[in-house]
Design an enzyme around this catalytic site. Structure first.
Site, PDB file in Angstrom:
ATOM      1  N   HIS A 178       0.841  -1.208   0.000  1.00  0.00           N
ATOM      2  CA  HIS A 178       0.000   0.000   0.000  1.00  0.00           C
ATOM      3  C   HIS A 178       0.875   1.257   0.000  1.00  0.00           C
ATOM      4  O   HIS A 178       0.457   2.314   0.472  1.00  0.00           O
ATOM      5  CB  HIS A 178      -0.926   0.088   1.231  1.00  0.00           C
ATOM      6  CG  HIS A 178      -1.982  -0.958   1.313  1.00  0.00           C
ATOM      7  ND1 HIS A 178      -2.344  -1.567   2.502  1.00  0.00           N
ATOM      8  CD2 HIS A 178      -2.777  -1.514   0.371  1.00  0.00           C
ATOM      9  CE1 HIS A 178      -3.304  -2.434   2.285  1.00  0.00           C
ATOM     10  NE2 HIS A 178      -3.580  -2.437   0.987  1.00  0.00           N
ATOM     11  N   HIS A 204      -4.168   2.750   6.974  1.00  0.00           N
ATOM     12  CA  HIS A 204      -4.860   2.418   5.725  1.00  0.00           C
ATOM     13  C   HIS A 204      -5.712   1.193   6.039  1.00  0.00           C
ATOM     14  O   HIS A 204      -5.209   0.066   6.102  1.00  0.00           O
ATOM     15  CB  HIS A 204      -3.840   2.132   4.617  1.00  0.00           C
ATOM     16  CG  HIS A 204      -4.471   1.672   3.324  1.00  0.00           C
ATOM     17  ND1 HIS A 204      -4.402   2.400   2.160  1.00  0.00           N
ATOM     18  CD2 HIS A 204      -5.179   0.558   3.015  1.00  0.00           C
ATOM     19  CE1 HIS A 204      -5.058   1.759   1.203  1.00  0.00           C
ATOM     20  NE2 HIS A 204      -5.520   0.627   1.695  1.00  0.00           N
ATOM     21  N   LEU A 205      -7.008   1.424   6.295  1.00  0.00           N
ATOM     22  CA  LEU A 205      -7.879   0.339   6.738  1.00  0.00           C
ATOM     23  C   LEU A 205      -8.947   0.095   5.674  1.00  0.00           C
ATOM     24  O   LEU A 205      -9.834   0.931   5.474  1.00  0.00           O
ATOM     25  CB  LEU A 205      -8.535   0.702   8.082  1.00  0.00           C
ATOM     26  CG  LEU A 205      -7.594   1.226   9.181  1.00  0.00           C
ATOM     27  CD1 LEU A 205      -8.387   1.577  10.447  1.00  0.00           C
ATOM     28  CD2 LEU A 205      -6.489   0.228   9.507  1.00  0.00           C
ATOM     29  N   ARG A 237      -7.623 -11.799   5.542  1.00  0.00           N
ATOM     30  CA  ARG A 237      -6.268 -12.219   5.936  1.00  0.00           C
ATOM     31  C   ARG A 237      -6.135 -12.202   7.452  1.00  0.00           C
ATOM     32  O   ARG A 237      -6.641 -11.292   8.115  1.00  0.00           O
ATOM     33  CB  ARG A 237      -5.210 -11.280   5.338  1.00  0.00           C
ATOM     34  CG  ARG A 237      -5.129 -11.330   3.837  1.00  0.00           C
ATOM     35  CD  ARG A 237      -3.921 -10.520   3.350  1.00  0.00           C
ATOM     36  NE  ARG A 237      -4.013 -10.263   1.935  1.00  0.00           N
ATOM     37  CZ  ARG A 237      -4.066  -9.044   1.378  1.00  0.00           C
ATOM     38  NH1 ARG A 237      -4.017  -7.961   2.136  1.00  0.00           N
ATOM     39  NH2 ARG A 237      -4.145  -8.928   0.082  1.00  0.00           N
ATOM     40  N   ARG A 282     -19.429  -3.133   7.105  1.00  0.00           N
ATOM     41  CA  ARG A 282     -20.826  -2.701   7.250  1.00  0.00           C
ATOM     42  C   ARG A 282     -21.695  -3.860   7.735  1.00  0.00           C
ATOM     43  O   ARG A 282     -22.534  -3.704   8.613  1.00  0.00           O
ATOM     44  CB  ARG A 282     -21.358  -2.184   5.908  1.00  0.00           C
ATOM     45  CG  ARG A 282     -20.786  -0.840   5.542  1.00  0.00           C
ATOM     46  CD  ARG A 282     -21.003  -0.549   4.086  1.00  0.00           C
ATOM     47  NE  ARG A 282     -20.152  -1.400   3.244  1.00  0.00           N
ATOM     48  CZ  ARG A 282     -19.856  -1.138   1.988  1.00  0.00           C
ATOM     49  NH1 ARG A 282     -20.342  -0.065   1.414  1.00  0.00           N
ATOM     50  NH2 ARG A 282     -19.069  -1.936   1.295  1.00  0.00           N
ATOM     51  N   GLY A 328     -11.270   2.293   2.580  1.00  0.00           N
ATOM     52  CA  GLY A 328     -12.707   2.039   2.763  1.00  0.00           C
ATOM     53  C   GLY A 328     -13.203   2.118   4.189  1.00  0.00           C
ATOM     54  O   GLY A 328     -14.158   2.837   4.493  1.00  0.00           O
ATOM     55  N   GLU A 331     -11.949   5.624   6.061  1.00  0.00           N
ATOM     56  CA  GLU A 331     -12.644   6.834   5.613  1.00  0.00           C
ATOM     57  C   GLU A 331     -14.121   6.836   5.999  1.00  0.00           C
ATOM     58  O   GLU A 331     -14.711   7.898   6.179  1.00  0.00           O
ATOM     59  CB  GLU A 331     -12.550   6.955   4.074  1.00  0.00           C
ATOM     60  CG  GLU A 331     -11.147   7.259   3.588  1.00  0.00           C
ATOM     61  CD  GLU A 331     -10.984   7.048   2.082  1.00  0.00           C
ATOM     62  OE1 GLU A 331     -11.972   7.168   1.342  1.00  0.00           O
ATOM     63  OE2 GLU A 331      -9.853   6.759   1.656  1.00  0.00           O
ATOM     64  N   ASN A 332     -14.700   5.624   6.084  1.00  0.00           N
ATOM     65  CA  ASN A 332     -16.161   5.547   6.206  1.00  0.00           C
ATOM     66  C   ASN A 332     -16.707   5.080   7.548  1.00  0.00           C
ATOM     67  O   ASN A 332     -17.867   5.330   7.855  1.00  0.00           O
ATOM     68  CB  ASN A 332     -16.707   4.600   5.138  1.00  0.00           C
ATOM     69  CG  ASN A 332     -16.509   5.164   3.751  1.00  0.00           C
ATOM     70  OD1 ASN A 332     -16.957   6.268   3.466  1.00  0.00           O
ATOM     71  ND2 ASN A 332     -15.828   4.433   2.895  1.00  0.00           N
ATOM     72  N   GLU A 381      -4.657   6.721  -4.731  1.00  0.00           N
ATOM     73  CA  GLU A 381      -3.457   6.057  -5.264  1.00  0.00           C
ATOM     74  C   GLU A 381      -3.253   6.403  -6.737  1.00  0.00           C
ATOM     75  O   GLU A 381      -2.119   6.575  -7.188  1.00  0.00           O
ATOM     76  CB  GLU A 381      -3.582   4.542  -5.089  1.00  0.00           C
ATOM     77  CG  GLU A 381      -3.564   4.145  -3.623  1.00  0.00           C
ATOM     78  CD  GLU A 381      -3.924   2.693  -3.401  1.00  0.00           C
ATOM     79  OE1 GLU A 381      -3.054   1.845  -3.573  1.00  0.00           O
ATOM     80  OE2 GLU A 381      -5.070   2.403  -3.036  1.00  0.00           O
TER      81      GLU A 381
HETATM   82  P1  AMP Z   1     -11.051  -0.794   0.290  1.00  0.00           P
HETATM   83  O1  AMP Z   1     -10.317  -2.085   0.305  1.00  0.00           O
HETATM   84  O2  AMP Z   1     -10.233   0.374   0.711  1.00  0.00           O
HETATM   85  O3  AMP Z   1     -11.812  -0.557  -0.986  1.00  0.00           O
HETATM   86  O4  AMP Z   1     -12.168  -0.933   1.434  1.00  0.00           O
HETATM   87  C1  AMP Z   1     -13.256  -1.808   1.266  1.00  0.00           C
HETATM   88  C2  AMP Z   1     -13.920  -2.017   2.600  1.00  0.00           C
HETATM   89  O5  AMP Z   1     -14.336  -0.767   3.163  1.00  0.00           O
HETATM   90  C3  AMP Z   1     -15.219  -2.814   2.502  1.00  0.00           C
HETATM   91  O6  AMP Z   1     -14.983  -4.192   2.543  1.00  0.00           O
HETATM   92  C4  AMP Z   1     -15.981  -2.356   3.726  1.00  0.00           C
HETATM   93  O7  AMP Z   1     -15.617  -3.214   4.786  1.00  0.00           O
HETATM   94  C5  AMP Z   1     -15.445  -0.992   4.030  1.00  0.00           C
HETATM   95  N1  AMP Z   1     -16.445   0.069   3.814  1.00  0.00           N
HETATM   96  C6  AMP Z   1     -16.787   0.653   2.671  1.00  0.00           C
HETATM   97  N2  AMP Z   1     -17.760   1.567   2.879  1.00  0.00           N
HETATM   98  C7  AMP Z   1     -18.055   1.534   4.192  1.00  0.00           C
HETATM   99  C8  AMP Z   1     -18.978   2.219   5.048  1.00  0.00           C
HETATM  100  N3  AMP Z   1     -19.812   3.114   4.588  1.00  0.00           N
HETATM  101  N4  AMP Z   1     -18.962   1.913   6.360  1.00  0.00           N
HETATM  102  C9  AMP Z   1     -18.114   1.001   6.837  1.00  0.00           C
HETATM  103  N5  AMP Z   1     -17.221   0.321   6.096  1.00  0.00           N
HETATM  104  C10 AMP Z   1     -17.209   0.574   4.794  1.00  0.00           C
END
Ligand code: AMP
Length: 397
Positions: A178, A204-205, A237, A282, A328, A331-332, A381
């Site tokens: 990452h 970075h989660l 993982r 979620r 993901g 941020e969310n 990215e």
């Molecule tokens: P990424 O690998 O950075 O694309 O992150 C994907 C992950 O972000 C998904 O599997 C979800 O677990 C999480 N995610 C995406 N949107 C939300 C949200 N609104 N609330 C909580 N988790 C989220």
């Protein structure tokens, strides 16, 4: 300037056409089922186009991408000559690459040399590079490595405490991944806090998660290792485990090491902890709200491990000034951010629940009293790849 960003996987190829100065994406898409049959998903002018196009190899995928980019109806440019440079995402740069670089024969040979370290991704990345070179022989191509940002780590952070020959002969060590995201967030955070000399931990989660300790913009340590399996638990993982677990499982269940590693990469993490409910945070939140104790434990364990690494990195750098959340989940998911910060009161971390009550925005969520600034910094990215590509191509002119 137009930079075409390519992320080639074994059977897919993602693309974006971006202006690196403005970050505006004029078109993006995905070629999937390469080597099977072939499908192009293209987005431009606010519309989505899906076409079945035979793609026996990555070359046909690149050809289909270029064709649709210059298409009079769905395209965004008149000719392929309007693409000034191509930026390729490459997974593993091993000990060969400390930064992004313009691709030439030596660079290709060095990426090939790293194949044992990234056996699934590097060959696919090379296919993308070669396919672009074949159809755009005069357009400069740049490689941007997922590992490069972490190459500033000192030996005490990157060496494994195993016999030296594995490091000397086989380059086995912590690399981290990452890197493009960590680099983008570090650079953007410096702009947001208005200084260059400070200590930060970036979280970075996402589906894959990693954290980095960053001092004055340079990586000091990171949670992923030789492969992306290490560090905090992720979607599927396991993150860090005692290596003897592999021996135990292989012996008891008659698995070989590859099968066991496949289980640790694809069937573990919060998915496993939740009792296979989901790898998506979620779903875990909904499950926990409905009283599913396994979903609650999956989120609890994840936040606990993230907070532990923040503490470890605060110790490693003798304190931190800034904590950032990205990707993901970062941020969310306000619940994850709140739970992580809850552990960090001893560092003087204090967030404002109202400021934290948001998604996907670039915002400071710490209170005025907090000793550590806490920010949400959405990652980009592709912009980082486009900027690195533009910078190198301009410098070479
Ligand atoms: P990424 O690998 O950075 O694309 O992150 C994907 C992950 O972000 C998904 O599997 C979800 O677990 C999480 N995610 C995406 N949107 C939300 C949200 N609104 N609330 C909580 N988790 C989220």
């Amino acid at each position: 300037m137009n930079v075409l960003i390519i992320n080639a996987g074994s059977s897919s190829l993602k693309y974006q056409l971006m202006d690196p100065e403005t970050g505006v994406v004029s078109a993006k898409g995905l070629c999937e089922r390469i080597g099977i049959d072939g499908r192009l998903n293209h987005n431009a002018h606010g519309e989505k186009v899906v076409k079945d196009i035979p793609m026996p190899t990555h070359s046909e995928a690149i050809a289909a991408t270029l064709e649709i980019l210059v298409d009079p109806v769905n395209g965004v440019i008149k000719s392929v000559d309007e693409i000034d440079a191509v930026g390729h995402r490459v997974l593993h740069g091993g000990m060969e690459f400390f930064d992004s670089c313009i691709i030439n024969d030596e660079v290709i040979a060095a990426i090939e040399k790293c194949i044992p370290l990234g056996p699934l991704h590097n060959p696919a990345n090379l296919m993308g590079i070669r396919a672009c070179q074949a159809v755009m022989p005069t357009t400069p191509q740049v490689a941007v490595f997922d590992t490069a940002f972490h190459m500033t780590m000192p030996p005490k952070a990157y060496r494994y405490a195993i016999p030296t020959e594995y490091f000397k002969n086989d380059s086995l060590r912590r690399y981290g991944f990452h890197g493009t995201s960590h680099k983008y967030v570090a650079k953007r955070t410096a702009e947001l806090v208005g200084k260059t000399a400070f200590k930060m931990v970036n979280c970075h989660l996402g589906n894959g998660s990693s954290m980095s300790a960053i001092k004055d913009g340079k990586c000091q340590d990171t949670t992923m290792g030789l492969t992306p399996l290490a560090g905090v638990p992720m979607g599927t993982r396991s993150g860090d485990i005692d290596a003897a677990v592999v021996q135990f499982i292989c012996n008891k269940y008659g698995m070989n090491v590859d099968e066991c590693l496949n289980m640790l990469n694809k069937k573990s993490g919060v998915l496993a902890l939740s009792g296979n409910v989901s790898s998506d945070f979620r779903d875990l939140e909904n499950g926990a709200k409905e009283g599913n104790a396994d979903c609650a434990l999956a989120r609890e364990k994840f936040c606990y491990e993230v907070a532990k690494y923040v503490g470890a990195y605060a110790a490693a750098m003798n304190g931190i000034d800034v904590l950032t959340f990205t990707a993901g989940v970062g941020e969310n998911d306000k619940g994850v951010r709140a739970a992580v910060c809850e552990y960090l009161g001893y560092l003087g971390v204090e967030i404002d629940p109202e400021l934290n009550n948001c998604r996907g925005k670039e915002v400071k969520i710490s209170t005025a009293n907090s000793k550590v600034q806490v920010w949400i910094v959405p990652t980009n990215e592709e912009l980082m790849i486009a900027q690195d590509t533009a910078e190198l191509v301009k410098a070479a002119k």
